[in-house]
Design a protein around this motif. Structure first.
Motif, PDB file in Angstrom:
ATOM      1  N   GLU A 108      20.745  33.350  27.940  1.00 18.72           N
ATOM      2  CA  GLU A 108      20.496  33.492  26.496  1.00 18.72           C
ATOM      3  C   GLU A 108      19.101  34.074  26.247  1.00 18.72           C
ATOM      4  O   GLU A 108      18.930  34.936  25.389  1.00 18.72           O
ATOM      5  CB  GLU A 108      20.637  32.146  25.792  1.00 18.72           C
ATOM      6  N   ARG A 109      18.112  33.607  27.004  1.00 20.10           N
ATOM      7  CA  ARG A 109      16.748  34.135  26.855  1.00 20.10           C
ATOM      8  C   ARG A 109      16.707  35.611  27.243  1.00 20.10           C
ATOM      9  O   ARG A 109      16.072  36.425  26.573  1.00 20.10           O
ATOM     10  CB  ARG A 109      15.787  33.319  27.722  1.00 20.10           C
ATOM     11  N   LEU A 110      17.416  35.966  28.302  1.00 24.10           N
ATOM     12  CA  LEU A 110      17.485  37.364  28.728  1.00 24.10           C
ATOM     13  C   LEU A 110      18.098  38.225  27.628  1.00 24.10           C
ATOM     14  O   LEU A 110      17.606  39.319  27.328  1.00 24.10           O
ATOM     15  CB  LEU A 110      18.305  37.464  30.013  1.00 24.10           C
ATOM     16  N   GLN A 111      19.149  37.728  27.006  1.00 28.28           N
ATOM     17  CA  GLN A 111      19.787  38.475  25.917  1.00 28.28           C
ATOM     18  C   GLN A 111      18.813  38.671  24.751  1.00 28.28           C
ATOM     19  O   GLN A 111      18.801  39.718  24.112  1.00 28.28           O
ATOM     20  CB  GLN A 111      21.061  37.772  25.444  1.00 28.28           C
ATOM     21  N   GLU A 112      17.974  37.674  24.485  1.00 32.57           N
ATOM     22  CA  GLU A 112      16.966  37.808  23.424  1.00 32.57           C
ATOM     23  C   GLU A 112      15.987  38.932  23.748  1.00 32.57           C
ATOM     24  O   GLU A 112      15.603  39.693  22.865  1.00 32.57           O
ATOM     25  CB  GLU A 112      16.216  36.488  23.238  1.00 32.57           C
ATOM     26  N   TYR A 113      15.584  39.045  25.006  1.00 30.41           N
ATOM     27  CA  TYR A 113      14.689  40.143  25.411  1.00 30.41           C
ATOM     28  C   TYR A 113      15.367  41.496  25.208  1.00 30.41           C
ATOM     29  O   TYR A 113      14.753  42.447  24.698  1.00 30.41           O
ATOM     30  CB  TYR A 113      14.282  40.014  26.880  1.00 30.41           C
ATOM     31  N   VAL A 114      16.632  41.589  25.611  1.00 32.99           N
ATOM     32  CA  VAL A 114      17.376  42.838  25.451  1.00 32.99           C
ATOM     33  C   VAL A 114      17.500  43.182  23.962  1.00 32.99           C
ATOM     34  O   VAL A 114      17.340  44.342  23.559  1.00 32.99           O
ATOM     35  CB  VAL A 114      18.761  42.751  26.129  1.00 32.99           C
TER      36      VAL A 114
END
Length: 165
Positions: A83-89
């Motif tokens: 989920e955190r990775l998706q926020e960065y993307v």
């Protein structure tokens, strides 16, 4: 593990000049550094989880399973970090940049070159955007921005730059 990256609707595509894309690089660089570190970490942890799960196949799941607590915690941690990775993307998308490779930090910015859509291409570790490629060419199809307009003596950037729409 893949990063969902659907193309934005045509009406919301942002086109960058070389100057605009280079201006965005300090923020893009920080976000992409976080993406690369987290993505590679997630990849390693997912491999560990698969190894633990394969060991579990030989042991009955339940209170007697010595790996169950670790596996459940790893799954929970992975979900949160995905989920955190998706926020960065999503942060990159809001800027107008498109993540192409989360392992190496490859990012493209839409632009117009010679009247057609193309990408300005940048990879983590590069100081500035110095290359572009056709939409379907990918990294291997990169071309120098200096080749677009020819080098102008004493100029640090090609002229004319791809223009902003």
């Amino acid at each position: 593990m893949t990063i969902p990256a659907p193309a934005p609707p045509a009406s919301s595509v942002r086109y960058f000049t070389v100057k605009e894309a280079n201006r965005a690089l300090p923020l893009v660089r920080r976000i992409v550094q976080d993406i690369v570190e987290l993505y590679n970490d997630l990849h390693r942890r997912r491999e560990r989880l698969v190894a633990l799960r394969s060991r579990q196949g030989h042991v009955t799941r339940g209170p007697d399973d010595p790996y169950e607590a670790e596996v459940l915690q790893m799954e929970s941690d992975l979900e949160q970090d995905v989920e955190r990775l998706q926020e960065y993307v999503d942060e990159l998308r809001q800027i107008g940049a498109e993540l192409k490779d989360p392992f190496t930090g490859l990012v493209d910015f839409r632009t117009i070159v010679d009247g057609r859509e193309a990408y300005l291409c940048w990879r983590l570790g590069e100081d500035a955007i110095t290359a572009w490629h056709e939409l379907d060419a990918g990294y291997e199809g990169r071309r120098s921005l200096l080749a677009v307009a020819g080098e102008t003596e004493g100029s640090a950037s090609p002229r004319p730059e791809p223009h902003h729409n």
